[in-house]
Design an enzyme around this catalytic site. Sequence first.
Site, mmCIF file in Angstrom:
data_model
loop_
_atom_site.group_PDB
_atom_site.id
_atom_site.type_symbol
_atom_site.label_atom_id
_atom_site.label_comp_id
_atom_site.label_asym_id
_atom_site.label_seq_id
_atom_site.Cartn_x
_atom_site.Cartn_y
_atom_site.Cartn_z
ATOM 1 C CG HIS A 114 42.207 7.750 38.200
ATOM 2 N ND1 HIS A 114 42.658 9.044 38.068
ATOM 3 C CD2 HIS A 114 42.223 7.505 39.527
ATOM 4 C CE1 HIS A 114 42.927 9.537 39.257
ATOM 5 N NE2 HIS A 114 42.673 8.631 40.162
ATOM 6 C CD GLU A 163 45.512 9.094 35.480
ATOM 7 O OE1 GLU A 163 44.265 9.131 35.456
ATOM 8 O OE2 GLU A 163 46.196 9.957 36.059
HETATM 9 C C1 GLP Z 1 44.066 9.072 43.729
HETATM 10 C C2 GLP Z 1 44.128 7.628 44.203
HETATM 11 C C3 GLP Z 1 42.822 6.908 43.927
HETATM 12 C C4 GLP Z 1 41.661 7.728 44.456
HETATM 13 C C5 GLP Z 1 41.628 9.070 43.774
HETATM 14 C C6 GLP Z 1 40.479 9.945 44.226
HETATM 15 O O1 GLP Z 1 44.206 9.154 42.363
HETATM 16 N N1 GLP Z 1 45.192 6.920 43.556
HETATM 17 O O2 GLP Z 1 42.863 5.620 44.521
HETATM 18 O O3 GLP Z 1 40.454 7.035 44.245
HETATM 19 O O4 GLP Z 1 42.855 9.732 44.078
HETATM 20 O O5 GLP Z 1 40.827 10.659 45.379
HETATM 21 P P1 GLP Z 1 39.813 11.351 46.349
HETATM 22 O O6 GLP Z 1 39.194 10.268 47.147
HETATM 23 O O7 GLP Z 1 40.646 12.276 47.192
HETATM 24 O O8 GLP Z 1 38.827 12.074 45.509
#
Ligand code: GLP
Length: 241
Positions: free
Chosen positions: A136, A141
């Site tokens: 995503h 999603e």
């Molecule tokens: C959430 C945010 C996304 C992000 C993702 C991954 O879902 N809405 O924008 O890319 O988390 O998070 P992380 O960087 O903590 O792996």
Amino acid sequence: MILHVFESEGSLACAAAVIFAAQILRKPDSVIGLATGSTPLGTYGELVRLYEEGVLDFSRVTSFNLDEYVGLPKSHPESYYAFMHRNLFDRINIRDTHLPDGQAEDLTGECRKYDEAIRKAGGVDLQLLGIGSNGHIGFNEPSDRFVYGTNVINLTESTISANRRFFDSADEVPRRAVSMGIGTIMSARSILLLAMGAQKADAIKAMMEDEVDPRIPASILRTHPSVTVLLDKAAAGGLSL
Ligand code: GLP
């Protein structure tokens, strides 16, 4: 797509900050798109450092964040509003910052207003993205179609459980979010996607090597004319390129 693979998270964060710095130095009134999650934290740290050292001036920059949880007050430490203020906005001289209002009574109206505000600001010059382990982007999603504009999204179980670590109990994890749509993201003039860690390797491989498919929302980025992807070795681990 331009791809760079880095030895360390530190050098990846530094490279991402350099790309943002170049954008802001070339166009001091840039409109930048920002992301949350753990991935951009190092980049934000570097941008704060460049501001403190007098390299960057954010006073004319406008920002739009990708997304916000539905129902979480701004004051909640895990709201994306609080995250952005803690990690970036309160530490630099940016004034014009925007996030979707996840507490708006009329969420559909809020989505329309958000896209309209981006359009009025002239569109996003440089959009920062992380990626979920299910592919995503923002909170778009996996689905059977790409959603165009900013919209309200029911989070999948995999995203809810990935976000569980930030909350005291599973019940507290928001089930819905407002997110820029795929069309909103794709209308940015340039996109910078960051990914770190082996848990992102499958999503990165699918994004870069499989068919463009709404079941891997990030795969749409292959059709964008200006995307830079910065990975660490673990996130690049599945690539056969
Ligand atoms: C959430 C945010 C996304 C992000 C993702 C991954 O879902 N809405 O924008 O890319 O988390 O998070 P992380 O960087 O903590 O792996």
